[in-house]
Design a protein around this motif. Structure first.
Motif, PDB file in Angstrom:
ATOM      1  N   SER A  90     -64.345 -40.818  41.746  1.00 37.16           N
ATOM      2  CA  SER A  90     -63.587 -40.873  40.503  1.00 37.16           C
ATOM      3  C   SER A  90     -64.364 -40.238  39.358  1.00 37.16           C
ATOM      4  O   SER A  90     -65.556 -40.512  39.175  1.00 37.16           O
ATOM      5  CB  SER A  90     -63.255 -42.332  40.158  1.00 37.16           C
ATOM      6  OG  SER A  90     -62.708 -42.440  38.867  1.00 37.16           O
ATOM      7  N   SER A 290     -55.482 -42.732  35.374  1.00 37.98           N
ATOM      8  CA  SER A 290     -55.901 -41.570  36.163  1.00 37.98           C
ATOM      9  C   SER A 290     -55.045 -40.348  35.854  1.00 37.98           C
ATOM     10  O   SER A 290     -55.535 -39.214  35.836  1.00 37.98           O
ATOM     11  CB  SER A 290     -55.837 -41.893  37.659  1.00 37.98           C
ATOM     12  OG  SER A 290     -54.489 -42.057  38.096  1.00 37.98           O
ATOM     13  N   ASP A 295     -57.739 -37.571  36.433  1.00 40.04           N
ATOM     14  CA  ASP A 295     -58.655 -37.953  37.519  1.00 40.04           C
ATOM     15  C   ASP A 295     -57.890 -37.766  38.828  1.00 40.04           C
ATOM     16  O   ASP A 295     -57.306 -38.699  39.372  1.00 40.04           O
ATOM     17  CB  ASP A 295     -59.106 -39.402  37.346  1.00 40.04           C
ATOM     18  CG  ASP A 295     -60.279 -39.772  38.249  1.00 40.04           C
ATOM     19  OD1 ASP A 295     -60.481 -39.067  39.263  1.00 40.04           O
ATOM     20  OD2 ASP A 295     -60.979 -40.746  37.956  1.00 40.04           O
ATOM     21  N   LEU A 298     -58.672 -39.918  42.061  1.00 34.90           N
ATOM     22  CA  LEU A 298     -58.216 -41.297  41.904  1.00 34.90           C
ATOM     23  C   LEU A 298     -56.695 -41.363  41.918  1.00 34.90           C
ATOM     24  O   LEU A 298     -56.097 -42.294  42.485  1.00 34.90           O
ATOM     25  CB  LEU A 298     -58.763 -41.879  40.602  1.00 34.90           C
ATOM     26  CG  LEU A 298     -58.505 -43.359  40.342  1.00 34.90           C
ATOM     27  CD1 LEU A 298     -59.054 -44.211  41.474  1.00 34.90           C
ATOM     28  CD2 LEU A 298     -59.117 -43.779  39.003  1.00 34.90           C
TER      29      LEU A 298
END
Length: 336
Positions: A90, A290, A295, A298
């Protein structure tokens, strides 16, 4: 092989295929995003003074696949990592493995969702039976109206109302975070009490949001069962009302168990608004963050986990229905 075993094998095979499809879609979404976040991360690391080879290796660890080579090579590398439960790292959690981040978030979602759903299910089916039996009276009308009203109110509206009433106007419950930071984590009365206190509003929100659907579904199912021949036969034989009531409830509740299992799987990913309102660090809030923070590793891992939860819920619903419904069991025994 029994019918249940064959059915389970078929479900597992289809579930694995669906997970692979979702993983494939998430991989190609990341690779097709304008600006190519994978190549951008390599370039960013190089600009920070990292050697090209080291930048590529760091990006590979981050996203779970080698950023160089053909698209097919990257895809096979990503899928190989998936089978090893390696979903990458992550960006927003200091390089922590995605599986670890998801595991930490899942515990904050599962318990409130489970408690709220089961609470609404129990209350909804009990009141749904009375709403059906008393459907020509005031009690039946009141119960049906309450179910219709709550069924039409979005989750986030209920959450905001409860927060405004019980955390602002009448400040008797906390409305932010999962626990008071003053208590030391562990198996002690203060920490456990704080956890329970902070979970009240999310759990009640889940329960109220689902209550309307359960009471309306149970009322409809009971009304259908009331017209069955075995109920009329029981009444003609002079069977006690309490026994007839149990027969009605037992047969009417069977279809709702399937919906219950499916709703548990769906709620795992449907908690975004409630967790945002109460700042509850579960999977819903994690997925939203996320997406906001780009991200991608993730984000893909969260989609996979939610997909897996729905698939498992479908399997459990089918198997559980086979166990509790004697008609299904009888058909299986004949087929076996």
């Amino acid at each position: 092989m029994t019918v249940i075993a064959r059915r389970l094998a078929g479900h597992l095979a289809r579930g694995i295929v669906m997970i692979l499809v979702v993983a494939t879609i998430s991989f190609f979404i990341v690779r097709s995003i304008p600006g190519d976040p994978v190549a951008a991360n390599v370039q960013k690391l190089i600009e920070q003074g990292m050697a090209p080879e080291a930048a590529e290796q760091a990006t590979r660890v981050l996203y779970g696949f080698q950023p160089t080579g053909s698209l097919w090579q990257q895809y096979t590398d990503y899928m190989a990592g998936l089978f090893a439960f390696d979903l990458g790292q992550s960006v927003t959690h200091a390089g922590a493995p995605v599986t670890q981040v998801l595991g930490e978030a899942a515990k904050w979602t599962v318990l409130p969702v489970l408690a709220g759903t089961l609470l609404s299910f129990l209350v909804g089916i009990i009141l749904g039976v009375y709403a059906a039996i008393k459907r020509t009276g005031k009690l039946g009308d009141i119960l049906a109206i309450s179910g219709s009203l709550l069924h039409g109110v979005p989750q986030y509206v209920l959450g905001l109302l409860l927060s405004a009433i019980f955390a602002t106007l009448i400040p008797i419950l906390p409305a932010d975070g999962p626990v008071d930071i003053l208590f030391e984590p562990g198996f002690n009365a203060g920490y456990i009490g704080s956890l329970a206190e902070h979970a009240v509003l999310p759990v009640v929100t889940y329960a109220l949001a689902a209550y309307g659907g359960w009471i309306l579904a149970m009322k409809s199912s009971v009304v259908t069962v009331l017209g069955d021949d075995f109920i009329l036969a029981a009444e003609l034989r002079g069977m006690k009302r309490s026994i007839i009531f149990r027969y009605i409830a037992r047969n009417a509740i069977l279809p709702l168990f399937t919906i219950l299992a499916l709703s548990l799987g769906l709620l795992l990913g449907g908690a975004v608004f409630i967790e945002r309102i109460f700042n509850y660090p579960g999977l819903g809030l994690l997925l939203l963050d996320s997406i906001t923070m780009r991200d991608y590793a993730l984000m893909g891992g969260a989609f996979l986990l939610i997909t897996a939860a729905i698939i498992v819920a479908n399997i459990l619903a089918d198997l559980f229905y086979s166990v509790i419904d004697p008609r299904v069991r009888g058909g299986e025994e004949v087929g076996a």
